[in-house]
Design a protein around this motif. Structure first.
Motif, PDB file in Angstrom:
ATOM      1  N   PHE A 127      35.665  35.596  39.739  1.00  0.00           N
ATOM      2  CA  PHE A 127      36.944  36.285  39.580  1.00  0.00           C
ATOM      3  C   PHE A 127      36.752  37.753  39.897  1.00  0.00           C
ATOM      4  N   ARG A 128      37.852  38.455  39.998  1.00  0.00           N
ATOM      5  CA  ARG A 128      37.858  39.897  40.228  1.00  0.00           C
ATOM      6  C   ARG A 128      38.635  40.553  39.089  1.00  0.00           C
ATOM      7  N   TRP A 129      38.152  41.716  38.631  1.00  0.00           N
ATOM      8  CA  TRP A 129      38.844  42.405  37.540  1.00  0.00           C
ATOM      9  C   TRP A 129      39.373  43.762  37.984  1.00  0.00           C
ATOM     10  N   VAL A 130      40.453  44.182  37.324  1.00  0.00           N
ATOM     11  CA  VAL A 130      41.047  45.509  37.488  1.00  0.00           C
ATOM     12  C   VAL A 130      41.465  45.966  36.102  1.00  0.00           C
ATOM     13  N   LEU A 131      41.340  47.245  35.807  1.00  0.00           N
ATOM     14  CA  LEU A 131      41.872  47.767  34.551  1.00  0.00           C
ATOM     15  C   LEU A 131      43.070  48.661  34.879  1.00  0.00           C
ATOM     16  N   GLN A 132      44.269  48.173  34.500  1.00  0.00           N
ATOM     17  CA  GLN A 132      45.506  48.872  34.794  1.00  0.00           C
ATOM     18  C   GLN A 132      45.962  49.680  33.574  1.00  0.00           C
ATOM     19  N   PRO A 133      46.714  50.768  33.778  1.00  0.00           N
ATOM     20  CA  PRO A 133      47.060  51.639  32.647  1.00  0.00           C
ATOM     21  C   PRO A 133      47.898  50.956  31.571  1.00  0.00           C
ATOM     22  N   LYS A 134      48.838  50.086  31.959  1.00  0.00           N
ATOM     23  CA  LYS A 134      49.668  49.419  30.955  1.00  0.00           C
ATOM     24  C   LYS A 134      49.029  48.130  30.465  1.00  0.00           C
ATOM     25  N   ASP A 135      48.653  47.245  31.381  1.00  0.00           N
ATOM     26  CA  ASP A 135      48.159  45.915  31.028  1.00  0.00           C
ATOM     27  C   ASP A 135      46.790  45.931  30.371  1.00  0.00           C
ATOM     28  N   GLY A 136      45.966  46.901  30.756  1.00  0.00           N
ATOM     29  CA  GLY A 136      44.565  46.830  30.399  1.00  0.00           C
ATOM     30  C   GLY A 136      43.846  45.954  31.406  1.00  0.00           C
ATOM     31  N   LEU A 137      42.983  45.071  30.927  1.00  0.00           N
ATOM     32  CA  LEU A 137      42.144  44.258  31.799  1.00  0.00           C
ATOM     33  C   LEU A 137      42.962  43.148  32.457  1.00  0.00           C
ATOM     34  N   VAL A 138      42.950  43.129  33.800  1.00  0.00           N
ATOM     35  CA  VAL A 138      43.645  42.108  34.583  1.00  0.00           C
ATOM     36  C   VAL A 138      42.611  41.361  35.411  1.00  0.00           C
ATOM     37  N   LEU A 139      42.680  40.026  35.372  1.00  0.00           N
ATOM     38  CA  LEU A 139      41.763  39.203  36.157  1.00  0.00           C
ATOM     39  C   LEU A 139      42.510  38.576  37.323  1.00  0.00           C
ATOM     40  N   TYR A 140      41.874  38.608  38.478  1.00  0.00           N
ATOM     41  CA  TYR A 140      42.444  38.073  39.712  1.00  0.00           C
ATOM     42  C   TYR A 140      41.518  37.005  40.286  1.00  0.00           C
ATOM     43  N   ASP A 141      42.084  36.116  41.077  1.00  0.00           N
ATOM     44  CA  ASP A 141      41.312  35.154  41.882  1.00  0.00           C
ATOM     45  C   ASP A 141      40.334  34.342  41.033  1.00  0.00           C
TER      46      ASP A 141
END
Length: 631
Positions: A245-259
């Motif tokens: 998987f791929r992760w991103v940390l967004q300002p509102k959501d926090g930790l977001v996992l992709y793919d």
């Protein structure tokens, strides 16, 4: 000494040269300090940007799902900044391609209020301090103004009530420099308009003695740890066991996992396109005027990602965890690096499976491990450790560890009395301090693509039919399988008496037995809201009306209470998303699951709460032909 302008010139030239020579970045790459600095410069140089604009947050501009899944490699990396013009009271979403130094989207939003940035606090404090009524209230209590801590809260007042950016302020007396929540100034709170820089309301109803400082544990020291090897290349792309998987940390959501995908003997099988925390809602049960408005939307009003703090190795996470920083901005757009904001690691999970052959007395068993990726958000008094946990058997778990400091209420009492009305909504945790009962609701957005995007959602209930033809021996356990066809049907809640769970299954993919491949959402701890349906805050947080919602996929529908719940109108978010009642059978669907924790406060939770866990599981249901951990 080298002149500062020369150093700046050299660094600018070096940065520009690196930009020209660097390889294209992934469209979901976490923004770096250089990315953010470039984006801010480009935005400020754009003629459409107001001169006095303030930066509220910065994150990845996520590409459209259809384009991303078709050709991710051809997409450019873009940074999105949310900005606010306090004079015109206008919010902007501005996206920038840092590599090309161009604005790719400039969106003006006239009727929303962005989240409250921690960098606004100095402005809010200045407004409060110069208010005459506030100063008089402190004089009545004998409290020096320089010992007062001002804590801003989202107002909970809809935009239609006042034409401005509003915050409510509560106050504490600073004592030992380590904590402020042990000495609330009860009975005093203010409504402040930061647009006009004036106090709209000052509530000074009663004088309550200030509690003595709490006895606090000493701050834990970070252990000395040998530097750990860092991943080379793309740190955000994780591969463990059969998972990727791929992760991103967004300002509102926090930790977001992709793919999110499973490697099934060399065949990549998608499980989810995007997994994220969508919203958090915390209503308090105290009925006094100073508390009824305390209903925080922690993601949309403050930012779960924006509230991230560094994780300490050997304390918060294992000493050998891998970590990565994130970058936020202050109001002027200056990048601020938060080190060790995201951590990931493998750890033993205990027994995976076991059996003893009673004839041969041979023991067959296997120990397992699991992979955790997490971050910690400190939103005011509460700390939330938010984790996605991947198991070897194909299960994905979402876990929130709740800790931190309870929000305390001042009282004149030093002993507990069951006969007082205030004891019905709170418990005493220290002489002159009460802790009101409250709830925490977490809405998680699950864009599952089980073996592909064409999925449907089924509700599974176990029941026992009455005595008769179907249940002659009174022992029958049968399953009811109900397929949701439209969005209005797909509004449901947990039902422990039926062991209710929900299957997300592919439209046509089958396992070797002819069963549809699926993942099952299995509830964990949950709670029903005590906030009445007619209450104004619940109308703004209507997502808590049901544990489960299902919507047709839409790139612009990411948040259960809407993208801007600060001063929002009732009915935003999920009620609006399902208003058109779209078909969801064998389509690209999104599952929204809400779970809650009811905090009946106790002295053992003071001054810092022991961790309480809550969450749910996504378990394979026919996704495999057998136990995938047996090789």
């Amino acid at each position: 000494m080298t002149p500062i302008w020369l150093l700046l010139l050299v660094s600018t030239v070096v940065a520009a040269a690196q930009t020209r020579t660097q390889t294209p970045r992934h469209p979901l790459a976490q923004p770096t300090v250089a990315d953010v600095a470039t984006a801010v410069t480009v935005i400020r140089s754009d003629s459409r940007t107001p001169a006095n604009v303030q930066f509220q947050s910065v994150g990845v501009r996520e590409p459209e799902k259809s384009v991303y899944t078709r050709s991710a490699d051809s997409l450019r990396h873009e940074v999105q900044c949310v900005c606010y013009d306090p004079r015109q009271r206008i919010t902007y979403e501005i996206s920038v391609d840092p590599a090309r130094r161009v604005v790719t989207e400039f969106k003006r939003l006239d009727d929303v209020q962005p989240l409250i940035s921690p960098f606004e606090f100095d402005t809010i404090q200045a407004i409060v301090h110069r208010n005459v009524l506030f100063r008089r209230a402190l004089e009545r209590r004998g409290i020096p103004i320089d010992s007062v801590v001002v804590e801003p809260w989202a107002s909970g007042v809809p935009r239609s009530s006042f034409p401005g950016r509003l915050v409510r302020c509560i106050f504490f007396v600073r004592s030992n420099g380590e904590m402020r929540y042990d000495r609330p100034i009860e009975g005093l709170h203010m409504l402040v308009n930061t647009s006009t820089r004036q106090a709209m309301e000052v509530h000074d109803k009663l004088v309550v003695p200030i509690a003595q400082p709490a006895v606090l544990p000493k701050a834990s020291a970070r252990p000395k740890v040998r530097p750990q090897p860092r991943s080379k290349g793309d740190q955000q792309l994780v591969s463990w066991n059969n998972w990727s998987f791929r992760w991103v940390l967004q300002p509102k959501d926090g930790l977001v996992l992709y793919d999110v995908a499973w490697n099934d003997n060399g065949r990549r099988r998608p499980v989810a396109h995007r997994l994220s925390l969508s919203e958090m809602f915390v209503p308090y049960g105290d009925t006094s005027a100073a508390w009824t408005w305390r209903t925080a939307f922690d993601a949309g009003e403050y930012g779960v990602g924006l509230s991230s703090r560094p994780l300490a190795r050997g304390l918060d996470v294992p000493a050998n965890a891998s970590t990565a920083p994130i970058v936020i901005v202050d109001r002027a757009g200056n990048p601020i690096n938060i080190p060790d904001a995201v951590a990931w690691y493998e750890k033993p999970s205990g027994l995976l499976w076991r059996h003893v052959n009673l004839e041969s007395d041979v023991v067959s068993s296997k120990s397992g491990s699991e992979f955790t990726i997490q971050h910690c958000a400190t939103v005011g008094n509460y700390d939330y450790m938010i984790s996605w946990i991947f198991a070897q058997d194909g299960t994905i778990k979402f876990d929130v560890a709740l800790t931190g400091v309870m929000l305390a209420k001042g009282t004149g009492d030093t002993v507990w009395s069951q006969n007082l009305d205030s004891r019905k909504t709170s418990h005493m945790i220290q002489p002159r301090l009460l802790a009101p009962f409250h709830q925490h609701f977490f809405s998680v957005r699950l864009d599952l693509d089980v073996d592909g995007p064409e999925n449907s959602v089924h509700e599974l209930d176990i029941w026992s039919p009455p005595a008769g033809q179907e249940n002659r021996s009174l022992n029958a356990m049968m399953i009811d399988d109900w397929e949701f066809r439209f969005e209005h049907e797909a509004q449901s809640s947990v039902k422990p008496s039926a062991a209710r769970r929900w299957n997300i299954q592919h439209a046509s993919a089958m396992n070797s037995f002819g069963m549809p491949t699926a993942y099952c959402l299995v509830p964990g701890i949950n709670a029903q809201p005590f906030l009445k349906p007619e209450a104004a805050p619940r109308k703004r947080a209507a997502f808590i009306n049901h544990s489960l919602w299902v919507t047709r996929h839409n790139d612009n529908e990411l948040y259960a209470a809407g993208p801007y719940p600060n001063q929002s109108q009732p009915g935003e978010g999920l009620p609006r998303y399902v208003a058109d009642n779209e078909s969801i059978r064998n389509r690209d669907v999104v599952v929204w699951y809400t779970f809650g924790v009811t905090h009946v406060t106790r002295p053992e939770d003071w001054p810092i709460m022991p961790v309480e866990h809550a969450g749910f599981s996504l378990m394979p249901m026919g996704f495999f032909n057998h136990n995938p951990t047996i090789r």
